[in-house]
Design a protein around this motif. Sequence first.
Motif, mmCIF file in Angstrom:
data_model
loop_
_atom_site.group_PDB
_atom_site.id
_atom_site.type_symbol
_atom_site.label_atom_id
_atom_site.label_comp_id
_atom_site.label_asym_id
_atom_site.label_seq_id
_atom_site.Cartn_x
_atom_site.Cartn_y
_atom_site.Cartn_z
ATOM 1 N N LYS A 189 72.554 20.353 52.408
ATOM 2 C CA LYS A 189 73.110 20.727 50.609
ATOM 3 C C LYS A 189 72.761 19.757 50.185
ATOM 4 O O LYS A 189 72.619 20.047 48.472
ATOM 5 N N ASP A 190 72.938 18.735 50.085
ATOM 6 C CA ASP A 190 73.009 17.438 49.008
ATOM 7 C C ASP A 190 71.418 16.552 49.574
ATOM 8 O O ASP A 190 71.230 15.589 48.524
ATOM 9 N N GLY A 191 70.761 16.978 50.475
ATOM 10 C CA GLY A 191 69.574 16.354 50.659
ATOM 11 C C GLY A 191 68.801 16.399 50.708
ATOM 12 O O GLY A 191 68.229 17.275 50.211
ATOM 13 N N ALA A 192 67.146 15.078 50.555
ATOM 14 C CA ALA A 192 65.863 15.974 50.907
ATOM 15 C C ALA A 192 65.410 15.125 51.624
ATOM 16 O O ALA A 192 66.101 13.874 51.848
ATOM 17 N N VAL A 193 63.957 15.676 52.534
ATOM 18 C CA VAL A 193 63.085 14.916 53.058
ATOM 19 C C VAL A 193 62.095 14.593 52.225
ATOM 20 O O VAL A 193 61.417 15.672 52.069
ATOM 21 N N GLN A 194 60.999 13.695 51.895
ATOM 22 C CA GLN A 194 59.424 13.286 51.335
ATOM 23 C C GLN A 194 58.781 12.829 52.487
ATOM 24 O O GLN A 194 59.390 12.277 53.196
ATOM 25 N N VAL A 195 57.895 13.831 52.337
ATOM 26 C CA VAL A 195 56.898 13.611 53.362
ATOM 27 C C VAL A 195 55.409 13.933 53.057
ATOM 28 O O VAL A 195 55.184 13.863 51.978
ATOM 29 N N ALA A 196 55.106 12.270 52.936
ATOM 30 C CA ALA A 196 53.213 12.396 52.706
ATOM 31 C C ALA A 196 52.381 12.332 53.117
ATOM 32 O O ALA A 196 52.089 12.084 55.354
ATOM 33 N N VAL A 197 51.396 12.847 53.130
ATOM 34 C CA VAL A 197 49.674 13.245 53.963
ATOM 35 C C VAL A 197 48.919 12.690 53.325
ATOM 36 O O VAL A 197 48.401 12.335 52.381
ATOM 37 N N ASP A 198 48.183 11.731 54.310
ATOM 38 C CA ASP A 198 46.636 11.500 53.938
ATOM 39 C C ASP A 198 46.078 12.445 54.166
ATOM 40 O O ASP A 198 45.787 13.137 54.998
ATOM 41 N N THR A 199 45.446 13.015 52.833
ATOM 42 C CA THR A 199 44.329 14.124 52.460
ATOM 43 C C THR A 199 43.291 13.940 53.568
ATOM 44 O O THR A 199 42.469 15.274 54.221
ATOM 45 N N TYR A 200 42.386 13.074 53.453
ATOM 46 C CA TYR A 200 41.300 13.126 54.363
ATOM 47 C C TYR A 200 41.317 12.800 56.009
ATOM 48 O O TYR A 200 41.017 13.423 56.525
ATOM 49 N N ALA A 201 42.717 12.359 55.931
ATOM 50 C CA ALA A 201 42.750 12.251 57.647
ATOM 51 C C ALA A 201 43.866 13.681 58.245
ATOM 52 O O ALA A 201 43.447 13.474 59.593
#
Length: 268
Positions: free
Chosen positions: A228-240
């Motif tokens: 309900k109140d949370g989130a998660v952020q995921v970063a992707v190395d687009t070349y790898a």
Amino acid sequence: MLKKGLIFGEFIIAAALAMTLTGGGKPAEAAANRDTAGQAIQQEYHAAAADDNAGHGLDAEAEPELVIHSDFVCEKDDPKLIQAAVEGFKKYFDVTVDPSQFDVNVYAFEPFEDLEGSYSVDFSVPENYELLRADGSIGPDGFPLPEIKEKMRPQFYATFTKDKEIDGLYLSYMGWEVSEVPLNVEESKRAAEEFLKSHEMIADGKLDFMGATIIADSRTVLTYGNGKDGAVQVAVDTYAGKVEHFEYMSRKQAEIIIKPMEEGSGLG
């Protein structure tokens, strides 16, 4: 108020985004302490502070002014927390981190305004920062040039809640094999969602895509609701084609980050 030299490195774009988020020079963490950009600034601050204390400060006239947690304690050694970070990197990224090969610092952050206290563990490589300080080491995109990056050793950063539970892990300078063509947003989204599913990182198991932030052609950050109140952020190395960090945060913080720029604030 803490003034520091911003070391240009793997998180330079994230740090710049944090400044954008708060209007530049305002308290980044007062708006979003536990978001990706906030933790990036904390990591860069710790490295710079350690070097400044050793008499290696950068040119003061060139230093941007950033306000971050003014009350923190460098504990230097917390075996249990360090081990928790090591186990986290193994669990989520299948990476073995040997603390004896790094300059390891543990930081305890006091509560700040409406923010809870927190901890972080920094596995840094001092030689990396020396490489980054050299003239001509940074490309026009704000990232190290390929010939500089290939000389750098992997380093790691972990963040923890006030209860010492992992809420963020960062990898940098991993030396992964890269392709000539980066992933597009949809491909990055698939990589992020596979990562979240494989590690069962969403509370209710339902992927609630909130938005994407293209930091550079080599970095795309995907944000998902988490309960309900949370989130998660995921970063992707687009070349790898690989996930290089994740960070849990509140849904409110996530919405600030991905809010369209034309609305006057935000990073989306």
